[in-house]
Design a protein around this motif. Structure first.
Motif, short mmCIF file in Angstrom:
data_model
loop_
_atom_site.label_atom_id
_atom_site.label_comp_id
_atom_site.label_asym_id
_atom_site.label_seq_id
_atom_site.Cartn_x
_atom_site.Cartn_y
_atom_site.Cartn_z
N GLY A 251 0.81 -1.21 0.00
CA GLY A 251 0.00 0.00 0.00
C GLY A 251 0.84 1.26 0.00
O GLY A 251 0.51 2.24 -0.68
N GLN A 252 1.94 1.26 0.75
CA GLN A 252 2.82 2.43 0.74
C GLN A 252 3.43 2.65 -0.64
O GLN A 252 3.54 3.79 -1.11
CB GLN A 252 3.94 2.25 1.78
N PHE A 253 3.82 1.57 -1.31
CA PHE A 253 4.39 1.72 -2.66
C PHE A 253 3.33 2.22 -3.63
O PHE A 253 3.61 3.07 -4.48
CB PHE A 253 4.97 0.39 -3.14
N GLY A 285 16.09 11.04 -13.27
CA GLY A 285 15.04 10.26 -13.91
C GLY A 285 14.26 9.43 -12.92
O GLY A 285 14.59 9.34 -11.72
N TRP A 286 13.19 8.77 -13.41
CA TRP A 286 12.30 8.03 -12.53
C TRP A 286 12.82 6.64 -12.15
O TRP A 286 12.45 6.10 -11.12
CB TRP A 286 10.92 7.87 -13.20
N ALA A 287 13.68 6.07 -12.98
CA ALA A 287 14.12 4.69 -12.73
C ALA A 287 14.79 4.51 -11.37
O ALA A 287 14.40 3.63 -10.59
CB ALA A 287 15.02 4.21 -13.86
N PRO A 288 15.83 5.32 -11.03
CA PRO A 288 16.46 5.09 -9.72
C PRO A 288 15.54 5.37 -8.54
O PRO A 288 15.61 4.67 -7.52
CB PRO A 288 17.66 6.06 -9.73
N THR A 290 12.26 5.00 -8.51
CA THR A 290 11.31 3.89 -8.41
C THR A 290 11.96 2.68 -7.74
O THR A 290 11.35 2.00 -6.90
CB THR A 290 10.80 3.51 -9.81
N ALA A 291 13.21 2.41 -8.13
CA ALA A 291 13.93 1.30 -7.50
C ALA A 291 14.11 1.56 -6.00
O ALA A 291 13.96 0.65 -5.17
CB ALA A 291 15.29 1.12 -8.17
N LEU A 292 14.40 2.81 -5.63
CA LEU A 292 14.56 3.15 -4.22
C LEU A 292 13.25 3.00 -3.47
O LEU A 292 13.22 2.53 -2.31
CB LEU A 292 15.08 4.58 -4.09
#
Length: 347
Positions: A251-253, A285-288, A290-292
């Protein structure tokens, strides 16, 4: 709380402080006499929280009331006297924080007038807007313009309500009175703050204004469950807890993804915004990022798996010479509902 803590403002500090104050008060209310470091930490936490916002002293009073309610006034007084110098120092730090908050508020004339003649009208409006304020306590981001998916509101309500009801069922009469009283205080405070302060003065009531009191209820519920849950239900509770932990992480993600999606491509943009060409991107950018953001969710899944594994191990029959498999023989100590200073379960 996570979203407000990421903003430049005092709400995140106020919320975190209120939760820490409730945790400190509940820790001090356990049966064993707390060590000196607990008194020092509690004093510093409450003293600092008092300086966060003008209404912060109210949350300290509510947190202290939770601790006293768990013990009884007489026992709480003996606990304070038995704490010696660390307890006295903690009280002094809290009093300094409260005095500083009051003096600062008075010096800046931060007093909001109450128009008593319009109180009834304000109560009606507060009741009409209660549903929206309740949604905001779960999460409405941006300038109150980025709501979560409807399913998340229902899911979060189910998790918090389930904890509350479970604690109410297994708690003592004192615990039940404290839980019911805490819920009543939250409702009354919402109505009074909305009707007498925010609605009358043109600010508009928001869920974050009552959230410092509301976040104390799940913490109290878990404290009651950890203390009063019957041993025969501990393994089942651990399985349920594994589900709660996993769902909370997901839910947090999902909440982070919803907020990020709004600023990357707008509310009607493609879901997988970080794979295309977003209109706005954070540095790198969004990739790092999102991974974090996935790291806490993965950690939550790992914690859920560990809770489930412990539950399965607790219910497994003993193997070895002289062992007698008895499904009711396991104890709650096999499942670490609390990481330290565990108390025996009272039947």
């Amino acid at each position: 709380m996570i979203f407000l803590g990421s903003q430049v403002g005092a709400s995140g500090t106020e919320l975190t402080g209120a939760l820490a104050c409730a945790a400190a008060a509940l820790r001090l209310s356990r049966e064993e006499q707390p060590p000196a470091r607990v008194w020092w930490v509690a004093g510093v936490v409450m003293g600092v929280t008092a300086l966060s916002r003008p209404m912060a002293p109210l949350w300290i009073v509510l947190a202290a009331a939770l601790g006293v309610g768990r013990l009884s006034p007489r026992t709480a007084w003996h606990r304070l006297r038995g704490g010696g110098r660390p307890a006295a120092a903690a009280v002094a730090i809290v009093m300094l924080g409260l005095a500083g908050s009051v003096l600062w508020t008075q010096a800046l004339s931060l007093r909001t007038p109450v128009l008593w003649g319009r109180l009834g009208h304000g109560l009606v409006i507060a009741t009409e807007t209660a549903a929206e304020s309740a949604r905001q306590t779960i999460g409405v981001f941006g300038w109150q313009s980025v709501p979560l998916p409807t399913a998340l509101y229902g899911l979060w309500t189910l998790l918090a309500g389930g904890l509350f009801l479970a604690a109410f069922v297994v708690g003592r009469w004192r615990d039940r009175a404290l839980l019911a009283g805490g819920l009543l205080v939250v409702v009354v405070l919402y109505e009074l703050l909305a009707a007498a302060v925010f609605i009358q003065n043109g600010f508009g009531m928001q869920g974050r204004y009552i959230l410092p009191a509301l976040v104390m209820l799940p913490l109290l519920s878990v404290e009651v469950l950890a203390d009063r849950l019957p041993a025969r239900l501990s393994a089942r509770a651990a399985v349920a807890a594994a589900g709660v932990i996993a769902v909370s992480g997901a839910g947090q993600f999902a909440a982070w993804l919803t907020n990020s999606h709004r600023y990357a491509v707008g509310p009607d943009g493609p879901l997988w915004f970080f794979l295309r060409h977003p209109a706005w991107s954070p540095p790198g950018g969004w990739a790092p990022w999102t991974a974090l953001a996935c790291v806490p969710m993965i950690a939550a899944f790992a914690a859920a798996r560990a809770a489930h594994r412990d539950a399965v191990a607790a219910t497994a029959p003993a193997v070895g010479p002289g062992s007698s498999p008895d499904p009711d023989s396991f104890q709650r100590d096999y499942i670490s509902l609390r990481t330290w200073h565990m108390r025996p379960t009272r039947r």
